[in-house]
Scaffold this motif. Structure first.
Motif, PDB file in Angstrom:
ATOM      1  N   GLN A 110     -11.261  59.201   6.722  1.00 22.82           N
ATOM      2  CA  GLN A 110     -12.236  59.757   5.765  1.00 22.82           C
ATOM      3  C   GLN A 110     -13.647  59.425   6.221  1.00 22.82           C
ATOM      4  O   GLN A 110     -14.561  60.249   6.150  1.00 22.82           O
ATOM      5  CB  GLN A 110     -12.016  59.176   4.369  1.00 22.82           C
ATOM      6  CG  GLN A 110     -10.804  59.724   3.645  1.00 22.82           C
ATOM      7  CD  GLN A 110     -10.670  59.154   2.246  1.00 22.82           C
ATOM      8  OE1 GLN A 110     -11.659  58.785   1.608  1.00 22.82           O
ATOM      9  NE2 GLN A 110      -9.446  59.082   1.757  1.00 22.82           N
ATOM     10  N   PRO A 149      -8.405  48.303   7.740  1.00 19.93           N
ATOM     11  CA  PRO A 149      -7.104  48.003   7.143  1.00 19.93           C
ATOM     12  C   PRO A 149      -6.174  49.215   7.124  1.00 19.93           C
ATOM     13  O   PRO A 149      -4.965  49.068   7.166  1.00 19.93           O
ATOM     14  CB  PRO A 149      -7.438  47.538   5.719  1.00 19.93           C
ATOM     15  CG  PRO A 149      -8.858  47.919   5.472  1.00 19.93           C
ATOM     16  CD  PRO A 149      -9.518  48.067   6.806  1.00 19.93           C
ATOM     17  N   SER A 150      -6.728  50.419   7.047  1.00 16.43           N
ATOM     18  CA  SER A 150      -5.863  51.607   7.009  1.00 16.43           C
ATOM     19  C   SER A 150      -6.498  52.795   7.713  1.00 16.43           C
ATOM     20  O   SER A 150      -7.722  52.919   7.793  1.00 16.43           O
ATOM     21  CB  SER A 150      -5.547  52.001   5.557  1.00 16.43           C
ATOM     22  OG  SER A 150      -6.666  52.606   4.949  1.00 16.43           O
ATOM     23  N   GLY A 190      -8.612  61.934  -1.449  1.00 21.42           N
ATOM     24  CA  GLY A 190      -9.746  61.019  -1.304  1.00 21.42           C
ATOM     25  C   GLY A 190     -10.940  61.679  -0.619  1.00 21.42           C
ATOM     26  O   GLY A 190     -12.091  61.498  -1.011  1.00 21.42           O
ATOM     27  N   THR A 233      -6.170  55.841   6.528  1.00 22.00           N
ATOM     28  CA  THR A 233      -6.738  56.659   5.452  1.00 22.00           C
ATOM     29  C   THR A 233      -8.236  56.391   5.347  1.00 22.00           C
ATOM     30  O   THR A 233      -9.053  57.319   5.295  1.00 22.00           O
ATOM     31  CB  THR A 233      -6.042  56.318   4.114  1.00 22.00           C
ATOM     32  OG1 THR A 233      -4.672  56.707   4.200  1.00 22.00           O
ATOM     33  CG2 THR A 233      -6.692  57.031   2.945  1.00 22.00           C
ATOM     34  N   MET A 234      -8.588  55.119   5.321  1.00 26.26           N
ATOM     35  CA  MET A 234      -9.998  54.750   5.209  1.00 26.26           C
ATOM     36  C   MET A 234     -10.775  55.152   6.466  1.00 26.26           C
ATOM     37  O   MET A 234     -11.866  55.722   6.389  1.00 26.26           O
ATOM     38  CB  MET A 234     -10.105  53.245   4.973  1.00 26.26           C
ATOM     39  CG  MET A 234     -11.454  52.798   4.474  1.00 26.26           C
ATOM     40  SD  MET A 234     -11.548  50.991   4.338  1.00 26.26           S
ATOM     41  CE  MET A 234     -10.459  50.677   2.973  1.00 26.26           C
ATOM     42  N   HIS A 267      -1.397  63.397   1.827  1.00 24.94           N
ATOM     43  CA  HIS A 267      -0.941  62.025   1.547  1.00 24.94           C
ATOM     44  C   HIS A 267      -2.012  61.104   0.971  1.00 24.94           C
ATOM     45  O   HIS A 267      -1.776  59.906   0.850  1.00 24.94           O
ATOM     46  CB  HIS A 267      -0.405  61.374   2.827  1.00 24.94           C
ATOM     47  CG  HIS A 267       0.898  61.934   3.305  1.00 24.94           C
ATOM     48  ND1 HIS A 267       2.000  62.082   2.483  1.00 24.94           N
ATOM     49  CD2 HIS A 267       1.293  62.387   4.527  1.00 24.94           C
ATOM     50  CE1 HIS A 267       3.008  62.587   3.185  1.00 24.94           C
ATOM     51  NE2 HIS A 267       2.603  62.797   4.412  1.00 24.94           N
ATOM     52  N   GLU A 268      -3.209  61.606   0.697  1.00 26.59           N
ATOM     53  CA  GLU A 268      -4.292  60.688   0.349  1.00 26.59           C
ATOM     54  C   GLU A 268      -4.895  60.943  -1.032  1.00 26.59           C
ATOM     55  O   GLU A 268      -6.006  60.505  -1.310  1.00 26.59           O
ATOM     56  CB  GLU A 268      -5.372  60.714   1.455  1.00 26.59           C
ATOM     57  CG  GLU A 268      -4.781  60.347   2.812  1.00 26.59           C
ATOM     58  CD  GLU A 268      -5.793  60.275   3.947  1.00 26.59           C
ATOM     59  OE1 GLU A 268      -7.009  60.389   3.688  1.00 26.59           O
ATOM     60  OE2 GLU A 268      -5.353  60.118   5.109  1.00 26.59           O
ATOM     61  N   GLU A 269      -4.153  61.637  -1.892  1.00 31.16           N
ATOM     62  CA  GLU A 269      -4.629  61.895  -3.254  1.00 31.16           C
ATOM     63  C   GLU A 269      -6.028  62.514  -3.246  1.00 31.16           C
ATOM     64  O   GLU A 269      -6.850  62.268  -4.129  1.00 31.16           O
ATOM     65  CB  GLU A 269      -4.625  60.600  -4.094  1.00 31.16           C
ATOM     66  CG  GLU A 269      -3.249  60.012  -4.332  1.00 31.16           C
ATOM     67  CD  GLU A 269      -2.471  60.699  -5.454  1.00 31.16           C
ATOM     68  OE1 GLU A 269      -2.983  61.678  -6.015  1.00 31.16           O
ATOM     69  OE2 GLU A 269      -1.345  60.246  -5.740  1.00 31.16           O
ATOM     70  N   VAL A 289     -12.595  63.920  -3.216  1.00 22.64           N
ATOM     71  CA  VAL A 289     -13.075  63.265  -4.431  1.00 22.64           C
ATOM     72  C   VAL A 289     -14.135  62.199  -4.116  1.00 22.64           C
ATOM     73  O   VAL A 289     -15.117  62.062  -4.836  1.00 22.64           O
ATOM     74  CB  VAL A 289     -11.894  62.644  -5.213  1.00 22.64           C
ATOM     75  CG1 VAL A 289     -12.394  61.992  -6.484  1.00 22.64           C
ATOM     76  CG2 VAL A 289     -10.859  63.708  -5.535  1.00 22.64           C
ATOM     77  N   LEU A 290     -13.907  61.427  -3.049  1.00 25.69           N
ATOM     78  CA  LEU A 290     -14.876  60.369  -2.718  1.00 25.69           C
ATOM     79  C   LEU A 290     -16.022  60.883  -1.859  1.00 25.69           C
ATOM     80  O   LEU A 290     -17.126  60.335  -1.902  1.00 25.69           O
ATOM     81  CB  LEU A 290     -14.180  59.222  -1.963  1.00 25.69           C
ATOM     82  CG  LEU A 290     -13.270  58.323  -2.799  1.00 25.69           C
ATOM     83  CD1 LEU A 290     -12.472  57.402  -1.886  1.00 25.69           C
ATOM     84  CD2 LEU A 290     -14.090  57.501  -3.789  1.00 25.69           C
ATOM     85  N   HIS A 291     -15.752  61.911  -1.051  1.00 26.43           N
ATOM     86  CA  HIS A 291     -16.777  62.325  -0.081  1.00 26.43           C
ATOM     87  C   HIS A 291     -17.257  63.756  -0.275  1.00 26.43           C
ATOM     88  O   HIS A 291     -18.141  64.192   0.459  1.00 26.43           O
ATOM     89  CB  HIS A 291     -16.241  62.135   1.341  1.00 26.43           C
ATOM     90  CG  HIS A 291     -16.001  60.701   1.686  1.00 26.43           C
ATOM     91  ND1 HIS A 291     -17.023  59.836   1.967  1.00 26.43           N
ATOM     92  CD2 HIS A 291     -14.863  59.973   1.748  1.00 26.43           C
ATOM     93  CE1 HIS A 291     -16.524  58.636   2.215  1.00 26.43           C
ATOM     94  NE2 HIS A 291     -15.224  58.680   2.080  1.00 26.43           N
ATOM     95  N   TYR A 351       1.132  50.469  13.135  1.00 27.89           N
ATOM     96  CA  TYR A 351       2.423  50.183  12.515  1.00 27.89           C
ATOM     97  C   TYR A 351       3.415  51.339  12.679  1.00 27.89           C
ATOM     98  O   TYR A 351       4.432  51.371  12.013  1.00 27.89           O
ATOM     99  CB  TYR A 351       2.270  49.791  11.041  1.00 27.89           C
ATOM    100  CG  TYR A 351       1.738  50.861  10.134  1.00 27.89           C
ATOM    101  CD1 TYR A 351       2.596  51.760   9.515  1.00 27.89           C
ATOM    102  CD2 TYR A 351       0.387  50.967   9.889  1.00 27.89           C
ATOM    103  CE1 TYR A 351       2.104  52.742   8.682  1.00 27.89           C
ATOM    104  CE2 TYR A 351      -0.111  51.937   9.052  1.00 27.89           C
ATOM    105  CZ  TYR A 351       0.752  52.815   8.456  1.00 27.89           C
ATOM    106  OH  TYR A 351       0.253  53.784   7.638  1.00 27.89           O
TER     107      TYR A 351
END
Lengths: 364, 364
Positions: free
Chosen positions: A78, A71-72, A108, A74-75, A104-106, A111-113, A208
């Motif tokens: 990462q 979907p993105s 992520g 960003t995902m 642009h990804e706060e 923090v997530l990885h 896009y």
């Protein structure tokens, strides 16, 4: 000085725009679906012809074994970096200071990885071979963005890309391509996407930007890599029951526009020259290497907003909705050429640039 | 015994189905967009009328201060639990052993968020007040799923919900609602969504189950909670430039079907009785408490596949595409009532059940 957002409001009222493919409205979806048979089955959790065929088409186009629709970006990115970090057992990567993941990804990625990035090169220039050669730490992955959007869409020459790729392979560093605008740089390199992508271990492309779809991304690489990416896609919450609204629009506009990248590139070069002819205006890069560039104006943001708003009102052509303040005496904006440019009547465009040059000169 | 997927193939050929709203095909999107003006502006990174209005509508419906639209419930729920864990500084939550996060998300909660779940209750029953009272550890959050899908869509009585909520508030444990099928249980509780949700600190609802949209979810809670969720949505890669394909379809089918939940519930009870009249067939729960239940058949999976495939061929009615093997002598499938059920001609449905009863009896 206009109030906040007054420029944006004036921009929204214009009939013609320099950049993009036209308004981002629901018609973009309606046009993509107009010729689609309603009986076509939805994709279901990553399975089904709609998604699998498009993934195969993109894997082939990018010259990779396999691909997965996200979907993105960003995902997708990462996850790409996480997989390469897990392979090496080292959560350390390198990228440009203005990399999308950094700004642009706060955070992520961190923090997530728990992945620590090394920032390569200064903010205002591209990563070069020496930057990579001079890395003293162990790294799992280096990310290169082609073109480097935040500095006007600059590109390294192809030899540099080859050299960086060779160096990374020798040192066991995976090379990931942030190809959000990869399609847009193929005319400059005069290479196929697959030729460029073979220098990289993994590749992300977006649908896009130059393509003008609704949202969505492809991550491509070898089969084992993509198998892992599919698991991570579920973990991130990206394995939606149905992604076809994005896939069908991506497929539709890819078909429409992939052949127009040379045209957008030529138009970008032409438009950059028009800007450069005005006093106090320059472009970055001076000669565009894709469909995009930055316009830099040596006057305060508020003053330039007044100038632009007057041009929009008079000519019905919008240059941008947002000026970025670079300093007290300088501002800039991004232009990415697409289908919108060819719709502008030539005499209006001439008048808009005459106004711009005259109004800026009158400020001296 | 039919080959793998032969039942699914036979199911796909049927004109009528017991469960769902009809085929998941592109027409679902086309119908939702038919009456939408193409000039309606897209949402852009979480901003714009399309997304903000729907979030406000859902916040009001759920009786919460604020809400944010997510591409998936997987993403929304991991984030909800992470926020509550961060607030308490303790990465420990509790949920049912068959919770979606435990069995369907590739351990995203553990791997991306390092949150440790305590599994409450046995797999085959609901969490009750004693389970919660007997928790000895400190917890940040308890997740309850209404209804508990994997055990047939069972529900605690409302008093139990109130008691659990009160207990959690006294102990400083946040209570999160997995309301993937919340709309579907309102008729049983005879309460508004807002009444139920006020027992919970955060709530997730889905738009592609009872509502029958394409994908997407809402997470609702107080304003501070939702502000944090928006940041996490970007980190997860869920802040797509445009989510309107899901939002417009969610809004459309919510409008169409939120008033039909009572009907689906009544039909589920009626259909469960029909199944129970056949030899060796039972339902879980015996009396459905929502639009869903499980059908359990005391014969081997392969045998029942043959029986069902013959019924599909003869009556053009599909019961299910997938049987789950419970044991060597038992199998089951899920039924979720929607718009498809009312389209089945009554005489055909009678015949299908006559065939089911006769064929199962003949196996003895």
């Amino acid at each position: 000085m206009p109030e906040e957002n007054q420029l944006l409001e004036a921009f929204k009222q214009t009939q013609y725009q320099l950049a993009g493919h036209g308004r981002r409205n629901v018609q973009v979806l309606k046009d993509a679906f107009a010729a689609i048979d309603g009986q076509e089955a939805s994709d279901i959790y990553g399975k089904g012809e709609i998604i699998e065929d498009f993934e195969a088409q993109m894997a082939a186009y990018l010259g990779k074994e396999d691909a997965v629709f996200f979907p993105s970006g960003t995902m997708a990115q990462q996850i790409a970096l996480r997989i390469w970090c897990d392979r090496k057992g080292l959560r350390k990567v390198a990228y440009h200071p203005l990399c999308h993941l950094e700004i642009h990804e706060e955070d992520g990625l961190k923090v997530l990885h728990q992945i620590e990035p090394l920032l390569l090169a200064e903010k205002d220039r591209l990563i070069d071979l020496d930057d990579v050669r001079n890395i003293r730490e162990e790294l799992s992955c280096l990310l290169l963005e082609l073109p480097q959007r935040e500095i006007g869409g600059q590109l390294p020459d192809y030899q540099t890309l080859e050299d960086i790729s060779k160096h990374c392979r020798e040192r066991g560093i995976k090379l990931h391509l942030d190809g959000a605008r990869l399609f847009e740089v193929l005319p400059y390199y005069r290479r196929s996407a697959a030729e460029i992508c073979q220098l990289f271990d993994s590749v992300y492309v977006s649908f896009y930007k130059g393509i003008g779809g609704i949202a969505g991304a492809i991550l491509a690489g070898d089969s084992d890599f993509i198998k892992e990416a599919v698991v991570w896609k579920r973990r991130h919450g990206g394995d939606l029951i149905s992604l076809y609204p994005y896939i069908i629009s991506a497929r539709h506009y890819f078909g429409d526009r992939i052949g127009k990248m040379q045209k957008y590139y030529e138009e970008a070069k032409e438009l950059a020259v028009r800007f450069q002819q005005c006093y106090a205006v320059s472009t970055l890069p001076e000669v565009p290497v894709s469909n995009m560039f930055h316009v830099q104006i040596e006057f305060p943001k508020g003053v330039v907003e007044d100038v632009l708003a007057a041009i929009y009102l008079d000519t019905d052509i919008g240059f941008t909705g947002n000026l970025r303040e670079v300093s007290d005496t300088r501002c800039s904006f991004e232009v990415s050429l697409g289908d919108a440019y060819e719709r502008i009547p030539g005499d209006r465009l001439d008048k808009a640039f005459e106004m711009l040059c005259a109004k800026l000169l009158a400020l001296v």
